[in-house]
Design a protein around this motif. Structure first.
Motif, PDB file in Angstrom:
ATOM      1  N   PHE A  42       0.904  -1.390   0.008  1.00  0.00           N
ATOM      2  CA  PHE A  42       0.077   0.041  -0.083  1.00  0.00           C
ATOM      3  C   PHE A  42       0.724   1.234  -0.019  1.00  0.00           C
ATOM      4  N   LYS A  43       0.484   2.128  -0.718  1.00  0.00           N
ATOM      5  CA  LYS A  43       1.418   3.387  -0.636  1.00  0.00           C
ATOM      6  C   LYS A  43       0.929   4.353   0.271  1.00  0.00           C
ATOM      7  N   ILE A  44       1.732   4.914   0.946  1.00  0.00           N
ATOM      8  CA  ILE A  44       1.513   6.019   2.202  1.00  0.00           C
ATOM      9  C   ILE A  44       2.263   7.169   1.983  1.00  0.00           C
ATOM     10  N   LYS A  45       2.027   8.185   2.332  1.00  0.00           N
ATOM     11  CA  LYS A  45       2.406   9.406   2.395  1.00  0.00           C
ATOM     12  C   LYS A  45       3.230   9.836   3.505  1.00  0.00           C
ATOM     13  N   ARG A  46       4.488  10.536   3.398  1.00  0.00           N
ATOM     14  CA  ARG A  46       5.351  10.998   4.230  1.00  0.00           C
ATOM     15  C   ARG A  46       5.055  12.371   4.298  1.00  0.00           C
ATOM     16  N   VAL A  47       5.036  13.265   5.384  1.00  0.00           N
ATOM     17  CA  VAL A  47       5.065  14.748   5.065  1.00  0.00           C
ATOM     18  C   VAL A  47       6.456  15.288   5.162  1.00  0.00           C
ATOM     19  N   SER A  48       6.636  15.873   4.113  1.00  0.00           N
ATOM     20  CA  SER A  48       7.974  16.459   3.974  1.00  0.00           C
ATOM     21  C   SER A  48       8.334  17.427   5.062  1.00  0.00           C
ATOM     22  N   ALA A  49       9.705  17.565   5.119  1.00  0.00           N
ATOM     23  CA  ALA A  49      10.251  18.355   6.287  1.00  0.00           C
ATOM     24  C   ALA A  49       9.941  19.808   6.152  1.00  0.00           C
ATOM     25  N   SER A  50       9.820  20.338   4.789  1.00  0.00           N
ATOM     26  CA  SER A  50       9.258  21.761   4.593  1.00  0.00           C
ATOM     27  C   SER A  50       7.934  21.811   5.024  1.00  0.00           C
ATOM     28  N   GLN A  51       7.090  20.864   4.630  1.00  0.00           N
ATOM     29  CA  GLN A  51       5.707  20.958   5.121  1.00  0.00           C
ATOM     30  C   GLN A  51       5.583  20.855   6.799  1.00  0.00           C
ATOM     31  N   GLN A  52       6.143  20.066   7.248  1.00  0.00           N
ATOM     32  CA  GLN A  52       6.205  20.238   8.819  1.00  0.00           C
ATOM     33  C   GLN A  52       6.586  21.285   9.326  1.00  0.00           C
ATOM     34  N   ILE A  53       7.655  21.947   8.849  1.00  0.00           N
ATOM     35  CA  ILE A  53       7.985  23.307   9.235  1.00  0.00           C
ATOM     36  C   ILE A  53       7.079  24.410   8.974  1.00  0.00           C
ATOM     37  N   HIS A  54       6.395  24.274   7.804  1.00  0.00           N
ATOM     38  CA  HIS A  54       5.414  25.086   7.701  1.00  0.00           C
ATOM     39  C   HIS A  54       4.360  25.275   8.357  1.00  0.00           C
ATOM     40  N   ASP A  55       3.780  23.734   8.942  1.00  0.00           N
ATOM     41  CA  ASP A  55       2.721  23.781   9.728  1.00  0.00           C
ATOM     42  C   ASP A  55       3.108  24.245  11.312  1.00  0.00           C
ATOM     43  N   ALA A  56       4.532  23.851  11.604  1.00  0.00           N
ATOM     44  CA  ALA A  56       4.678  24.373  12.845  1.00  0.00           C
ATOM     45  C   ALA A  56       5.156  26.103  12.984  1.00  0.00           C
ATOM     46  N   LEU A  57       5.509  26.798  11.856  1.00  0.00           N
ATOM     47  CA  LEU A  57       5.719  27.987  11.903  1.00  0.00           C
ATOM     48  C   LEU A  57       4.298  28.561  11.684  1.00  0.00           C
ATOM     49  N   ARG A  58       3.221  28.133  10.996  1.00  0.00           N
ATOM     50  CA  ARG A  58       1.913  28.638  10.968  1.00  0.00           C
ATOM     51  C   ARG A  58       1.322  28.844  12.212  1.00  0.00           C
ATOM     52  N   GLU A  59       1.362  27.586  13.210  1.00  0.00           N
ATOM     53  CA  GLU A  59       0.965  27.760  14.340  1.00  0.00           C
ATOM     54  C   GLU A  59       1.341  28.451  15.132  1.00  0.00           C
TER      55      GLU A  59
ATOM     56  N   ASP B 110      16.709  25.725  15.176  1.00  0.00           N
ATOM     57  CA  ASP B 110      15.661  25.486  16.282  1.00  0.00           C
ATOM     58  C   ASP B 110      15.282  24.112  16.099  1.00  0.00           C
ATOM     59  N   TYR B 111      14.782  23.778  14.515  1.00  0.00           N
ATOM     60  CA  TYR B 111      14.298  22.586  14.219  1.00  0.00           C
ATOM     61  C   TYR B 111      15.246  21.338  13.771  1.00  0.00           C
ATOM     62  N   GLY B 112      16.579  21.988  13.694  1.00  0.00           N
ATOM     63  CA  GLY B 112      17.924  20.847  13.338  1.00  0.00           C
ATOM     64  C   GLY B 112      17.730  20.384  11.825  1.00  0.00           C
ATOM     65  N   VAL B 113      17.348  21.402  11.031  1.00  0.00           N
ATOM     66  CA  VAL B 113      17.235  21.118   9.554  1.00  0.00           C
ATOM     67  C   VAL B 113      18.324  22.017   8.737  1.00  0.00           C
ATOM     68  N   SER B 114      18.482  21.911   7.520  1.00  0.00           N
ATOM     69  CA  SER B 114      19.195  22.676   6.600  1.00  0.00           C
ATOM     70  C   SER B 114      18.159  23.978   6.373  1.00  0.00           C
ATOM     71  N   GLN B 115      18.947  24.994   5.697  1.00  0.00           N
ATOM     72  CA  GLN B 115      18.108  26.219   5.334  1.00  0.00           C
ATOM     73  C   GLN B 115      16.961  25.952   4.198  1.00  0.00           C
ATOM     74  N   THR B 116      17.285  24.893   3.222  1.00  0.00           N
ATOM     75  CA  THR B 116      16.380  24.642   2.430  1.00  0.00           C
ATOM     76  C   THR B 116      14.792  24.421   2.849  1.00  0.00           C
ATOM     77  N   PRO B 117      14.437  23.384   3.657  1.00  0.00           N
ATOM     78  CA  PRO B 117      13.147  23.507   3.835  1.00  0.00           C
ATOM     79  C   PRO B 117      12.637  24.420   4.704  1.00  0.00           C
ATOM     80  N   VAL B 118      13.465  25.258   5.395  1.00  0.00           N
ATOM     81  CA  VAL B 118      12.882  26.435   6.014  1.00  0.00           C
ATOM     82  C   VAL B 118      12.505  27.364   5.072  1.00  0.00           C
TER      83      VAL B 118
END
Length: 243
Positions: free
Chosen positions: A24-41, A62-70
């Motif tokens: 079954f195909k499942i979807k994983r939320v990308s790092a940029s989407q997770q950061i978007h959701d967190a910053l939006r909140e 803060d989120y331990g990622v590169s600048q690209t997803p931010v």
């Protein structure tokens, strides 16, 4: 968004008697989407206030990622109207846009009137039970004076209405456009009597639906969704720097 395959273990029942695993195909939320959701909140909750500058470097740390997803998350938030990104300069939280808030309220009212009309026209008890559970939890949150939980359950209450008629994607659409009006609501929520008023309207909406009373449901929805914008001048007078 990254797609991956979920492999179940071999099972003659699961694989229709073949003994082969199903995929079954499942979807994983990308790092940029997770950061978007967190910053939006953080913006909508007013942790990040209008006019505040945000550093891409600091957010990445803060989120331990590169600048690209931010960067990607910030560009999406600019599309949402919540950030102003000035390349090679600064990124800041936008002021609350009243015209945008009114437009979003018009959209939400139009959709939610139809959602609740359908529920009131066919008030099946099993469809309403999850909504009743959320309302009960919201009453507890009000008793605890926990406004963060109260606001979270407020969103769940309305989302459950859309779920009950099988249109959850429309709630996602409304939520995606609600950054400005949600900030208005969060400024308005601590006002004396406001949470109790919200709870009362939620109860009225649910009771009217359960009774199959389409007209009373419409009146309750209109009254409920017009509340914050009806007091927008007072809100702006108290928080002029946010507008």
């Amino acid at each position: 968004m990254v797609e991956a395959e979920l492999v179940l273990g071999p099972s003659s029942e699961a694989a229709g008697g073949t003994g082969r695993p199903q995929r079954f195909k499942i979807k994983r939320v990308s790092a940029s989407q997770q950061i978007h959701d967190a910053l939006r909140e953080r913006i909508v909750s007013l942790e990040f206030v209008p006019g505040q500058s945000l550093s891409r470097n600091e957010i990445a740390d803060d989120y331990g990622v590169s600048q690209t997803p931010v960067r990607d998350a910030m560009l999406k938030l600019e599309e949402d109207g919540l950030l102003l990104v000035q390349p090679q300069s600064k990124t800041e939280v936008t002021r609350i846009d009243i015209a945008h808030a009114r437009e979003t309220q018009f959209l939400r009212l139009s959709v939610e009137l139809e959602v609740t009309r359908r529920l009131a026209s066919d008030p099946q008890a099993d469809r309403l039970e999850p909504i009743r559970s959320i309302l009960a939890a919201q009453e507890v949150a009000l008793q605890r004076a926990d406004l963060d939980d109260f606001a979270r359950l407020d969103r769940q209450f309305h989302g459950a209405l859309y779920d009950a008629v099988g249109v959850p994607a429309l709630w996602a659409l409304v939520r995606a456009r609600s950054g400005h009006i949600d900030r208005l609501r969060n400024l308005n929520l601590p006002d004396p009597g406001k949470p109790a008023n919200i709870l009362d309207y939620h109860a009225r909406i649910l009771d009217s639906i359960a009774a199959g009373d389409v007209l009373a449901t419409e009146q309750a929805v209109r009254g409920h969704l017009s509340g914050t914008l009806a007091t927008v001048e007072q809100i702006m007078a108290r928080y002029p720097a946010y507008f």
